[in-house]
Design an enzyme around this catalytic site. Structure first.
Site, PDB file in Angstrom:
ATOM      1  N   CYS A   2     -97.498 -25.366  -3.265  1.00  0.00           N
ATOM      2  CA  CYS A   2     -98.764 -24.682  -3.256  1.00  0.00           C
ATOM      3  C   CYS A   2     -98.726 -23.539  -2.251  1.00  0.00           C
ATOM      4  O   CYS A   2     -98.180 -23.670  -1.163  1.00  0.00           O
ATOM      5  CB  CYS A   2     -99.904 -25.640  -2.953  1.00  0.00           C
ATOM      6  SG  CYS A   2    -101.150 -25.030  -1.856  1.00  0.00           S
ATOM      7  N   ARG A  27     -93.989 -21.537  -4.947  1.00  0.00           N
ATOM      8  CA  ARG A  27     -94.408 -22.785  -4.307  1.00  0.00           C
ATOM      9  C   ARG A  27     -95.255 -23.653  -5.223  1.00  0.00           C
ATOM     10  O   ARG A  27     -95.562 -24.798  -4.880  1.00  0.00           O
ATOM     11  CB  ARG A  27     -95.216 -22.479  -3.045  1.00  0.00           C
ATOM     12  CG  ARG A  27     -94.441 -21.742  -1.988  1.00  0.00           C
ATOM     13  CD  ARG A  27     -95.326 -21.488  -0.808  1.00  0.00           C
ATOM     14  NE  ARG A  27     -95.508 -22.695  -0.044  1.00  0.00           N
ATOM     15  CZ  ARG A  27     -95.012 -22.881   1.172  1.00  0.00           C
ATOM     16  NH1 ARG A  27     -94.319 -21.941   1.745  1.00  0.00           N
ATOM     17  NH2 ARG A  27     -95.215 -23.996   1.818  1.00  0.00           N
ATOM     18  N   TRP A  75     -99.862 -26.599  -7.070  1.00  0.00           N
ATOM     19  CA  TRP A  75     -98.924 -27.589  -7.608  1.00  0.00           C
ATOM     20  C   TRP A  75     -99.680 -28.909  -7.565  1.00  0.00           C
ATOM     21  O   TRP A  75     -99.857 -29.514  -6.504  1.00  0.00           O
ATOM     22  CB  TRP A  75     -97.647 -27.645  -6.768  1.00  0.00           C
ATOM     23  CG  TRP A  75     -96.609 -28.521  -7.384  1.00  0.00           C
ATOM     24  CD1 TRP A  75     -95.684 -28.167  -8.325  1.00  0.00           C
ATOM     25  CD2 TRP A  75     -96.384 -29.906  -7.122  1.00  0.00           C
ATOM     26  NE1 TRP A  75     -94.914 -29.260  -8.662  1.00  0.00           N
ATOM     27  CE2 TRP A  75     -95.321 -30.332  -7.936  1.00  0.00           C
ATOM     28  CE3 TRP A  75     -96.990 -30.842  -6.284  1.00  0.00           C
ATOM     29  CZ2 TRP A  75     -94.837 -31.644  -7.939  1.00  0.00           C
ATOM     30  CZ3 TRP A  75     -96.510 -32.151  -6.284  1.00  0.00           C
ATOM     31  CH2 TRP A  75     -95.446 -32.541  -7.103  1.00  0.00           C
ATOM     32  N   ASN A  99    -103.549 -27.133   0.639  1.00  0.00           N
ATOM     33  CA  ASN A  99    -102.223 -27.629   0.303  1.00  0.00           C
ATOM     34  C   ASN A  99    -102.075 -28.992   0.968  1.00  0.00           C
ATOM     35  O   ASN A  99    -102.289 -29.106   2.174  1.00  0.00           O
ATOM     36  CB  ASN A  99    -101.183 -26.636   0.837  1.00  0.00           C
ATOM     37  CG  ASN A  99     -99.754 -27.153   0.772  1.00  0.00           C
ATOM     38  OD1 ASN A  99     -98.909 -26.739   1.543  1.00  0.00           O
ATOM     39  ND2 ASN A  99     -99.469 -28.033  -0.148  1.00  0.00           N
ATOM     40  N   GLY A 100    -101.736 -30.004   0.171  1.00  0.00           N
ATOM     41  CA  GLY A 100    -101.554 -31.328   0.756  1.00  0.00           C
ATOM     42  C   GLY A 100    -102.295 -32.375  -0.050  1.00  0.00           C
ATOM     43  O   GLY A 100    -102.673 -32.147  -1.207  1.00  0.00           O
ATOM     44  N   GLU A 485     -74.906 -33.265  -7.859  1.00  0.00           N
ATOM     45  CA  GLU A 485     -75.615 -31.986  -7.795  1.00  0.00           C
ATOM     46  C   GLU A 485     -75.551 -31.272  -9.156  1.00  0.00           C
ATOM     47  O   GLU A 485     -76.528 -30.664  -9.589  1.00  0.00           O
ATOM     48  CB  GLU A 485     -75.015 -31.128  -6.661  1.00  0.00           C
ATOM     49  CG  GLU A 485     -75.547 -29.710  -6.552  1.00  0.00           C
ATOM     50  CD  GLU A 485     -77.044 -29.585  -6.290  1.00  0.00           C
ATOM     51  OE1 GLU A 485     -77.705 -30.588  -5.958  1.00  0.00           O
ATOM     52  OE2 GLU A 485     -77.561 -28.465  -6.448  1.00  0.00           O
ATOM     53  N   LYS A 489     -78.810 -30.169 -11.342  1.00  0.00           N
ATOM     54  CA  LYS A 489     -79.085 -28.800 -11.850  1.00  0.00           C
ATOM     55  C   LYS A 489     -79.413 -28.849 -13.329  1.00  0.00           C
ATOM     56  O   LYS A 489     -80.347 -28.200 -13.803  1.00  0.00           O
ATOM     57  CB  LYS A 489     -77.878 -27.873 -11.657  1.00  0.00           C
ATOM     58  CG  LYS A 489     -77.619 -27.295 -10.302  1.00  0.00           C
ATOM     59  CD  LYS A 489     -78.708 -26.450  -9.750  1.00  0.00           C
ATOM     60  CE  LYS A 489     -79.539 -27.280  -8.910  1.00  0.00           C
ATOM     61  NZ  LYS A 489     -79.868 -27.412  -7.671  1.00  0.00           N
ATOM     62  N   GLU A 492     -82.870 -30.343 -13.852  1.00  0.00           N
ATOM     63  CA  GLU A 492     -83.939 -29.470 -13.351  1.00  0.00           C
ATOM     64  C   GLU A 492     -84.254 -28.332 -14.310  1.00  0.00           C
ATOM     65  O   GLU A 492     -85.412 -28.045 -14.570  1.00  0.00           O
ATOM     66  CB  GLU A 492     -83.524 -28.842 -12.005  1.00  0.00           C
ATOM     67  CG  GLU A 492     -83.664 -29.733 -10.818  1.00  0.00           C
ATOM     68  CD  GLU A 492     -83.200 -29.048  -9.537  1.00  0.00           C
ATOM     69  OE1 GLU A 492     -83.945 -29.061  -8.552  1.00  0.00           O
ATOM     70  OE2 GLU A 492     -82.082 -28.502  -9.514  1.00  0.00           O
ATOM     71  N   HIS A 508     -67.608 -50.421 -14.281  1.00  0.00           N
ATOM     72  CA  HIS A 508     -68.582 -51.403 -13.778  1.00  0.00           C
ATOM     73  C   HIS A 508     -69.924 -51.241 -14.473  1.00  0.00           C
ATOM     74  O   HIS A 508     -70.938 -51.713 -13.981  1.00  0.00           O
ATOM     75  CB  HIS A 508     -68.723 -51.259 -12.262  1.00  0.00           C
ATOM     76  CG  HIS A 508     -67.445 -51.525 -11.542  1.00  0.00           C
ATOM     77  ND1 HIS A 508     -66.955 -52.783 -11.340  1.00  0.00           N
ATOM     78  CD2 HIS A 508     -66.510 -50.677 -11.043  1.00  0.00           C
ATOM     79  CE1 HIS A 508     -65.785 -52.710 -10.718  1.00  0.00           C
ATOM     80  NE2 HIS A 508     -65.496 -51.435 -10.536  1.00  0.00           N
ATOM     81  N   LYS A 607     -90.977 -25.120  -5.466  1.00  0.00           N
ATOM     82  CA  LYS A 607     -90.105 -25.027  -4.309  1.00  0.00           C
ATOM     83  C   LYS A 607     -90.890 -25.407  -3.059  1.00  0.00           C
ATOM     84  O   LYS A 607     -92.106 -25.402  -3.081  1.00  0.00           O
ATOM     85  CB  LYS A 607     -89.605 -23.585  -4.181  1.00  0.00           C
ATOM     86  CG  LYS A 607     -88.238 -23.509  -3.549  1.00  0.00           C
ATOM     87  CD  LYS A 607     -87.540 -22.251  -3.907  1.00  0.00           C
ATOM     88  CE  LYS A 607     -86.163 -22.217  -3.285  1.00  0.00           C
ATOM     89  NZ  LYS A 607     -85.185 -23.046  -4.015  1.00  0.00           N
TER      90      LYS A 607
HETATM   91  N1  GLU Z   1    -103.919 -32.062  -3.657  1.00  0.00           N
HETATM   92  C1  GLU Z   1    -104.391 -30.778  -4.058  1.00  0.00           C
HETATM   93  C2  GLU Z   1    -104.570 -30.713  -5.566  1.00  0.00           C
HETATM   94  O1  GLU Z   1    -104.041 -31.480  -6.301  1.00  0.00           O
HETATM   95  C3  GLU Z   1    -103.545 -29.640  -3.549  1.00  0.00           C
HETATM   96  C4  GLU Z   1    -102.210 -29.608  -4.203  1.00  0.00           C
HETATM   97  C5  GLU Z   1    -101.360 -28.477  -3.711  1.00  0.00           C
HETATM   98  O2  GLU Z   1    -100.812 -28.607  -2.598  1.00  0.00           O
HETATM   99  O3  GLU Z   1    -101.200 -27.494  -4.469  1.00  0.00           O
HETATM  100  O4  GLU Z   1    -105.254 -29.883  -6.046  1.00  0.00           O
END
Ligand code: GLU
Length: 612
Positions: A2, A27, A75, A99-100, A485, A489, A492, A508, A607
């Site tokens: 985010c 992000r 995100w 964000n969080g 890795e 890739k 992802e 095994h 990211k």
């Molecule tokens: N938890 C918040 C949401 O879901 C913020 C997510 C984020 O960091 O983009 O909207």
């Protein structure tokens, strides 16, 4: 994850917000939004599902001019990506970007509903908006309101809040998610990272855990978690800002560009670190660090994702070359388990962004334990990990925009190998082996360029994979983490399920998966494990498996009905892991291209994983 940006100025800040969002899009990119106060202090909010470009298109349909505003690229953690869940979240005159994760959001939601607040989203963030509104009903400034809200929140936040009744003021708060202040002339900013602001200012202050900041166009006041006004260090950023930083140049995608930048990224990682006498110089490690490093008897590496895979390669190096016992652990596991403490242990964290939530939490935990010193291997100067570690080694890969990491991985490995050589002299006095490593590192950029020239061959090879549902990667020794890795890739960016195994583990269990629909990819340098690997290859071949062997040209492989050999040039054994990941990166890229996935911004990922 985010991206957040906020601006208070005397000029129109719409362009700054939009430009910042574009820079922060890596992000998080499932939705975005902005809120601005126009010249009559009306709160105008635009939100859009999908990429930032959709918000920009929407923005162009309106004439919004204002000098106070906040913006966000999301995100999702709580509530699916949708317009209604996009930030900013509004409670009458309050607008919030966050964000969080607010862990007690359910409880707060229930309480706020009883107070007649109506929720319009499924996010945890919306509780911050209503709670701020509720607190401000009781009186006080926005800052005071937030100072009352913060103790009620459990979880992590980097948040910026705006009150349309008091234009020209933003309040930011940080705990667990990054937030920086950008200082301008008669204008100030808040953002989740420097990149968002680097075209408008070079002066930054990093908020510490628990800080709350009030920002106007002329003034910045920071308060610590005890409510005491404090100063934070002013940092002049030396990030090279070029207008073309976001240009893909001759490449179609960032990941393609970054794969091809690897010879230069490695040259940067090595610059000033090798002297004319084939010795490693690490100026970041001062006398105190050297003294502590000479005492270490164990290394604990903690990281996530691609950085964890780099740590896994480094374990082989630390143990086989410098004889130091080494453990590598995924940060999200490390931080929540009861640990048996090793004596005289060096604590190494690896993170491209330096903001990886689990890795940061592990570092903070390590401080309560008895490690001799902490050392961060990181790509972002001034990031939380760098600031909070005793010492750090920058990998200098340059900005990595593609979500799937490529050049940061090989630059991390380069720096880790430098560290191995450095410890060899410091601890074991093994000058000869240090010289061998340095000689190999000298030719590494050239070796990487030579393997990159196989791109056309690999592009053709990719056609064999696009319709496959499952791919197995195998490796032995320090090629095992390279197999992991390589599989990561492919997962992802092409969304093909891939699993990696140590080749010796095959019988095994995983051998049961082998049939003529499952491609098996193997990296086969010409080393002492080659004969063992050949036995594994024979076992797969005799069971009808289809094999793709990226092998040293002198390893003695020949193409046959079900074995395709991609003969690669010579590489020194010491740097073989860094070399052999390149064809696997290229393969993933070309397979993803055929599949038509979004290679730079793969679904569900982002990211800089700043939430746990
Ligand atoms: N938890 C918040 C949401 O879901 C913020 C997510 C984020 O960091 O983009 O909207």
């Amino acid at each position: 994850m985010c991206g957040i940006i906020g601006a208070v100025s005397q000029r129109d800040i719409a362009g700054i917000l939009i430009d910042g969002l574009r820079r922060l899009e890596y992000r998080g990119y499932d939705s975005s939004g902005l809120a601005m106060l126009d010249d009559k202090a009306n709160l105008i909010c635009l939100r859009k599902l999908g990429k930032v470009q959709f918000l920009v298109n929407e923005f162009k349909k309106h004439t919004i001019i204002g000098s106070t505003g906040i913006a966000h690229t999301r995100w999702a953690t709580h509530g699916q990506p949708s317009k209604k869940n996009a930030h900013p979240h509004i409670s009458e005159y309050i607008a919030v970007v966050h964000n969080g994760i607010i862990e007690n959001h359910q409880k707060l939601r229930t309480q706020l509903k009883k107070l007649k607040y109506v929720f319009t989203s499924e996010t945890d963030t919306e509780v911050i908006a209503h709670l701020t509104h509720w607190e401000l009903q009781k009186g006080g400034t926005l800052l005071e309101g937030i100072q009352r809200v913060i103790p009620q929140l459990h979880g992590t936040y980097g948040a910026v809040i705006m009150d349309s009744r008091t234009p020209g003021i933003l309040v930011g708060a940080r705990s667990g998610s990054p937030l920086i202040i950008g200082l301008g002339k008669d204008e100030n900013f808040l953002a989740s990272d420097q990149l968002a602001l680097i075209s408008i200012t070079r002066c930054f202050m990093y908020l510490e855990e628990g800080d709350i900041v009030e920002v106007t166009n002329r003034k910045v006041r920071i308060f610590n978690q005890n409510g005491i006004e404090i100063k934070r260090k002013l940092i002049k950023s030396n990030i090279q800002y070029q207008d073309n930083i976001y240009d893909k140049g001759i490449y179609c995608h960032y990941i393609q560009k970054e794969i091809h930048e690897q010879p230069d990224a490695i040259k940067n990682a090595l610059a000033d670190r090798l002297d004319n006498h084939n010795r490693v110089i690490l100026n970041e490690l001062n006398k105190k660090a050297q003294n502590l490093l000479s005492k270490i008897e164990h290394i604990q590496i903690v990281a996530c994702g691609t950085s964890y895979n780099a740590g896994m390669v480094a374990r082989y190096w630390f143990e086989s070359l410098s004889g130091i016992p080494c453990d590598v652990e995924i940060a999200s596991e490390f931080r929540y388990r009861k640990l048996a403490q090793r004596k005289n242990s060096l604590f190494i964290t690896i993170s491209q962004s330096g903001e990886t939530a689990d890795t940061l939490a592990a570092l903070r935990l390590s401080k309560k334990l008895n490690y001799l010193l902490s050392l961060a291997i990181c790509n972002v100067i001034g990031s939380s990990l760098v600031r909070e570690s005793d010492f750090s080694l920058m990998i200098r890969a340059g900005i990595e925009i593609s979500v799937a990491s490529t050049k940061a991985f090989t630059a991390q490995l380069t720096v880790l190998l430098l560290l191995v050589a450095y410890l060899l002299r410091l601890k074991n006095k093994n000058i000869a082996l240090e010289h061998d490593i340095v000689k190999a590192l000298h030719v590494l950029p050239f070796r990487i360029s030579s393997v990159l020239s196989y791109k056309d061959i690999i592009e053709v090879l990719a056609k064999d994979f696009f319709d496959k549902n499952y791919v197995i990667f195998l490796g032995r020794g320090d090629q095992f983490p390279i197999a992991i890795e390589g599989a990561l890739k492919l997962k992802e960016i092409s969304y093909i399920h891939a699993e990696a195994y140590a080749a010796g583990e095959l019988k095994h269990g995983p051998l049961a998966l082998i049939d003529n629909h499952v491609p098996v990819i193997i990296t086969a340098p010409n080393n002492k494990l080659l004969e063992k690997l050949k036995v594994n290859i024979a076992e797969i071949s005799s069971r009808g498996g289809i094999l793709y062997v990226f092998a040293d040209k002198d390893a003695g492989f020949v193409n046959s009905k079900n074995i395709k050999v991609i003969s690669l040039p010579y590489v020194e054994e010491l740097i073989a892991p860094i070399f052999y990941i390149i064809p696997l990166q290229l393969l993933s890229y070309y397979v993803a291209l055929i599949k038509g996935t979004d290679v730079d911004q793969p679904r569900n990922l982002a990211k800089s994983v700043t939430v746990e």
